[in-house]
Design a protein around this motif. Structure first.
Motif: not given
Length: 581
Positions: A502-504, A534-544, A570-574
């Motif tokens: 579902l996340c993909k 968690i990776r699903g949220f990150l890949r879909n820009s739900y950082a919070s 990656d999120l921290i760097i960018y």
């Protein structure tokens, strides 16, 4: 050795083999006046002792054609022959014929049929016949009781075996050492050691002295439960009671020590045997060879084989198969092949276990062509490819991407009459899904259901994973929802696959709802589920949301894996700031 057949008032007829016996039979049928059934019974009874059961059956048919009437003894011989030939149904036909001819069955008739049923593991039917026998007024003898008791024990019916032992006592038949040892063995094999020891105490109180067989049963039971110290204490008691240990006792001990990984102690025990004047047999040596091979000590295992040959004990199929397997486990296929060739040279024909071991070794080493050469070799010899052979080859073919070859082999397997089991079907299903042949996988799944192989959670999970990876998320969802209709509950692995799928597809909210509902099926998220979500949220820009779930995960005692940690980095760097603040 010649076998006597005594005739009434006449000298003994003696014969050395079945051919001589058949000459005597021909003399009897040509005799005038006609020979009696008693004369035929004595001769054919002797042939039964030589185990030529089919011949006896045919000769009784010949006697019937002469017009010689049966008696209870001849009928009992016939029933026994049919039982020995595995045709208990014909034995019951003879019983029916007896009743029709007015020949009254006796206790031997029933005991023979009961023994035949027990030999075919038809214990419930044997007990029913025993009950019928007693209801009709026939008094079972000790042999009948012992036969039923042995049958119950052999099939693991411990409660019924103990009750039957008590029934013997209540009917005036005091159980002997054989009866007690039979039940003690049954209890030990089913892990009921304390009950077995209680029975041992009972027989001692009754003045029945345990023999080597009784003690061997108990020692085996103790060793199987890992109670090595108790087994040693019992051994000491045996010595105190002047009961000499035999080859069986020592082999049980050596096997237990090997299973515990105490190989050096097992070797010491073999030396102790020899000092006691007991020479190890092929079973003892095979136990040592097997334990060394499993520990990767192949050279030492081969030394043991050399030692046994020097002592005049020839290796058997088990010895060679063990060595072949040892080399295969070490991926030493050339050495395994040398052992394989050696056993053929020594006149020890490889069986299907040998071939399967070699084929599995070649497949694991990705040497499929050599495995197929062995398959061709089998087809020209006696062993028949079994389900294990086919499953091993199919798995290897899919791993090497040879899908069409695997499918062709599966068709050959069906054509040969082999019925695929659930393991074979799962290999095929998994292979088709992983190689992108998802539609064929779905057809196979339906064929499994139609063929009576009711799928559990595993084939559903394989298919759901396949459809998720192929981007057919709607079909995957439909299969997931079918689980409850089939009376199945998704496990944590199924949830993990579905959430990831579902996340993909960018359906993080739906994935999170599924994640939150896991508890409804008594399935709590594990580390994998948390990381996937968690990776699903990150890949879909739900950082919070990812950060909140990370905090929750850490609180549950789980940690981020390398893939989740990389996405956070990656999120921290960018973003040039920490999402964890």
């Amino acid at each position: 050795m010649s076998m006597p057949v005594r005739g009434k008032g006449k000298r003994d007829h003696r014969f050395d083999n079945v051919d001589h016996a058949l000459i005597l039979f021909n003399n009897l049928i040509e005799k005038y006046p006609k020979s009696s059934i008693e004369e035929f019974n004595k001769l054919l009874g002797a042939i039964v002792k030589m185990k030529h059961y089919a011949i006896v059956v045919s000769k009784y048919r010949q006697i019937e054609l002469l017009g010689v009437s049966h008696n209870v003894y001849s009928m009992n011989i016939l029933i026994n022959c049919f039982c020995q030939l595995g045709r208990i149904d014909f034995g019951f036909s003879v019983l029916g014929k007896m009743l029709k001819l007015g020949v009254e069955p006796d206790v031997v008739t029933f005991s023979t049929l009961i023994n035949g049923l027990c030999n075919q593991s038809k214990i419930s039917e044997a007990v029913c016949m025993f009950d019928e026998m007693t209801e009709k007024g026939y008094q079972p003898n000790l042999i009948v009781y012992s036969t039923v008791l042995k049958g119950l024990s052999k099939t693991g019916n411990t409660d019924r075996a103990v009750r039957f032992l008590r029934l013997m006592e209540s009917r005036g038949y005091e159980p002997n050492i054989v009866a007690y040892s039979t039940v003690i063995d049954c209890l030990c094999k089913n892990g009921l050691l304390q009950e077995a020891l209680n029975l041992l105490s009972e027989m001692k109180v009754k003045g029945i002295r345990p023999d080597i067989i009784t003690y061997n049963c108990l020692i085996h039971g103790m060793c199987n439960l890992g109670q090595q110290e108790e087994a040693t204490r019992l051994l000491n008691k045996m010595v105190d009671n002047n009961i000499s240990l035999d080859i069986v006792t020592y082999t049980i001990l050596i096997d237990a020590l090997c299973k515990e990984g105490r190989i050096s102690k097992a070797v010491e025990t073999v030396d102790m045997m020899r000092k006691q004047g007991i020479e190890p047999n092929v079973v003892t040596y095979n136990t040592l060879v097997d334990s060394h091979c499993k520990e990767g000590m192949i050279s030492e295992a081969e030394d043991i084989v050399d030692a046994m040959i020097k002592r005049g004990i020839e290796p058997n199929n088990v010895t060679y198969n063990t060595l072949v397997n040892g080399h295969c486990l070490q991926n030493e296929m050339d050495k395994a092949r040398r052992v394989f060739n050696l056993m053929i040279e020594k006149g020890c024909a490889p069986n299907i276990v040998t071939y399967n071991t070699m084929i599995n070794g070649y497949c694991k080493g990705k040497r499929l062509d050599e495995a197929m050469e062995l398959v061709h070799e089998i087809s020209q010899k006696e062993p028949i490819l079994n389900i294990v052979t086919y499953s091993t080859l199919l798995q290897s073919m899919f791993q090497l991407g040879r899908v069409s070859t695997a499918c062709e082999l599966f068709r050959k397997m069906l054509a040969s009459g082999q019925v695929p089991d659930i393991v074979t079907c799962l290999i095929l299903l998994d292979g088709l899904c992983k190689t992108g042949h998802i539609e064929e996988a779905l057809k196979l799944f339906q064929a499994m259901r139609n063929g009576g192989l009711e799928p559990d959670i595993v084939p559903y999970t394989i298919l759901i994973d396949g459809f998720c990876k192929a981007g057919h998320i709607e079909v995957a969802k439909e299969l997931f929802h079918q689980l409850s209709d089939s009376g199945l509950k998704p496990d944590v692995y199924t949830y993990c696959i579905m959430i990831n799928g579902l996340c993909k597809e960018g359906l993080s909210d739906e994935a999170y709802r599924l994640f939150g509902n896991m508890g409804d099926n008594d399935c709590l998220p594990n580390s994998c589920c948390y990381n996937v979500m968690i990776r699903g949220f990150l890949r879909n820009s739900y950082a919070s949301k990812a950060t909140q779930l990370l905090t929750e995960m850490v609180g549950k005692g789980f940690s981020a894996d390398i893939f989740t940690a990389t996405l956070f980095m990656d999120l921290i760097i960018y973003s040039n700031k920490s999402v964890l603040l």
